[in-house]
Design a protein around this motif. Structure first.
Motif, short mmCIF file in Angstrom:
data_model
loop_
_atom_site.label_atom_id
_atom_site.label_comp_id
_atom_site.label_asym_id
_atom_site.label_seq_id
_atom_site.Cartn_x
_atom_site.Cartn_y
_atom_site.Cartn_z
N HIS A 224 6.06 15.57 22.50
CA HIS A 224 5.89 17.12 22.71
C HIS A 224 4.70 17.38 21.50
CE1 HIS A 224 9.56 17.62 20.45
NE2 HIS A 224 8.84 18.90 19.84
N ALA B 254 4.17 21.11 19.45
CA ALA B 254 4.85 22.53 19.28
C ALA B 254 3.89 23.45 18.85
CB ALA B 254 6.06 22.42 18.55
N HIS C 123 3.74 21.01 15.13
CA HIS C 123 3.88 19.55 14.86
C HIS C 123 3.71 18.77 16.20
CE1 HIS C 123 7.73 21.35 16.24
NE2 HIS C 123 7.92 20.05 16.84
N THR D 296 5.09 15.04 18.00
CA THR D 296 6.46 14.18 18.11
C THR D 296 6.36 12.90 18.49
OG1 THR D 296 7.44 16.53 18.69
CG2 THR D 296 8.78 14.71 18.80
N GLN E 80 17.07 14.19 18.16
CA GLN E 80 15.82 14.38 17.35
C GLN E 80 15.87 14.30 15.77
OE1 GLN E 80 15.91 18.28 19.78
NE2 GLN E 80 13.53 18.13 19.11
N GLU F 104 7.91 14.98 13.58
CA GLU F 104 8.87 14.73 14.47
C GLU F 104 9.26 13.91 15.48
OE1 GLU F 104 10.05 18.69 16.48
OE2 GLU F 104 11.18 17.43 17.94
N ILE G 181 15.47 22.07 13.66
CA ILE G 181 14.31 21.51 13.35
C ILE G 181 13.23 22.42 12.86
CG2 ILE G 181 12.18 20.50 14.71
CD1 ILE G 181 14.12 18.32 14.58
#
Ligand code: NI
Length: 269
Positions: free
Chosen positions: A41, A43, A166, A168, A211, A236, A260
């Protein structure tokens, strides 16, 4: 798909320019020779102002084949978030967008959030370019520090604005790693600092999502008073497990995401 690829490419360029450590980590994976990095993903952070809120940013992705899926509340941090999935291509990154519930903060924070959005032109607000448009306002270090005292999230948004917070790495697609533990060890062996809030690994196989993340790095930022170092972004890593139907779980765990978020906390670094 071309427009969508272009948007993610621009977001990645900006993210790695502004967060050189993320590019370093990406290159460490690539240097192993067999890895094609798939993003789980991407973010985004924003304010709850209707001109730029989750629904507004999400609509840019909905116009390009995404649909809204899960919704999440973060009571202590005063955030609301939604995640979006691509309707037909499971290798396209999910999009996780959170917004600060500004009305639950001081008049000072509310005024500054609104003043920031007031600076964005109508044309920019209407274009998906908004997603990687950064800041549209002059930075004042005193305002930054006051915002930081109320909300790390607000202070980050004030300094960096519209960009990917971020990316991931989707561990399931890695060929040379079989677990989050292995990825974490690899990062530590390369002198990277992990976010240990809530433990190095957030979530469990039972919750269907594990995660981890690095801690954000400091980068120099220009304020009207001069240049100061500010924490910017982290990278991440996510591993997903199949649900009862046998499909990989695609949602998020609010309790894990909550920890996170602390990867950009000044006090934890
Ligand atoms: Ni994330």
């Amino acid at each position: 798909m071309q427009e969508l690829d272009q948007i993610f490419n621009k977001l990645w360029q900006q993210y790695t320019n502004e967060s050189p450590e993320a590019l370093k980590i990406y290159n460490l994976f690539k240097a192993r020779g067999e890895e094609d990095i798939v993003n789980d993903h991407v973010a985004f952070r924003t304010f709850d102002d209707p001109r730029v809120n989750v629904d507004k940013l999400g609509a840019f992705f909905e116009a390009l084949g995404y649909h809204a899926c899960g919704e999440y509340e973060f009571k202590v941090k005063k955030l609301f978030a939604k995640h979006y999935e691509h309707k037909s291509d499971p290798t396209m990154p999910k999009v996780f967008i959170s917004q600060l519930k500004t009305k639950e903060f001081s008049p000072f924070l509310q005024e500054h959030a609104q003043a920031c959005v007031d600076k964005i032109t109508e044309a920019k607000l209407a274009s998906p370019d908004l997603l990687y448009s950064g800041i549209h306002w002059e930075l004042d270090y005193e305002v930054y520090q006051k915002l930081l005292a109320e909300s790390e999230y607000a202070a980050w948004m004030y300094v960096f604005g519209f960009r990917a917070n971020h990316f991931t790495v989707f561990i399931n697609y890695l060929k040379t790693f079989n677990s989050v533990e292995e990825v974490n060890q690899f990062l530590k062996d390369n002198q990277l600092t992990l976010n240990v809030a809530g433990g190095e690994i957030k979530g469990t196989p039972v919750e269907l999502l594990e995660q981890s993340s690095t801690m954000a790095n400091k980068v120099p930022v220009k304020f009207k008073q001069g240049t100061f170092d500010v924490l910017n972004s982290y990278y991440e890593f996510a591993r997903r497990y199949p649900d009862q139907s046998g499909n990989l779980y695609q949602g998020f765990i609010a309790a894990s995401a909550d920890k996170i978020f602390e990867s950009t906390n000044v006090g934890l670094r």
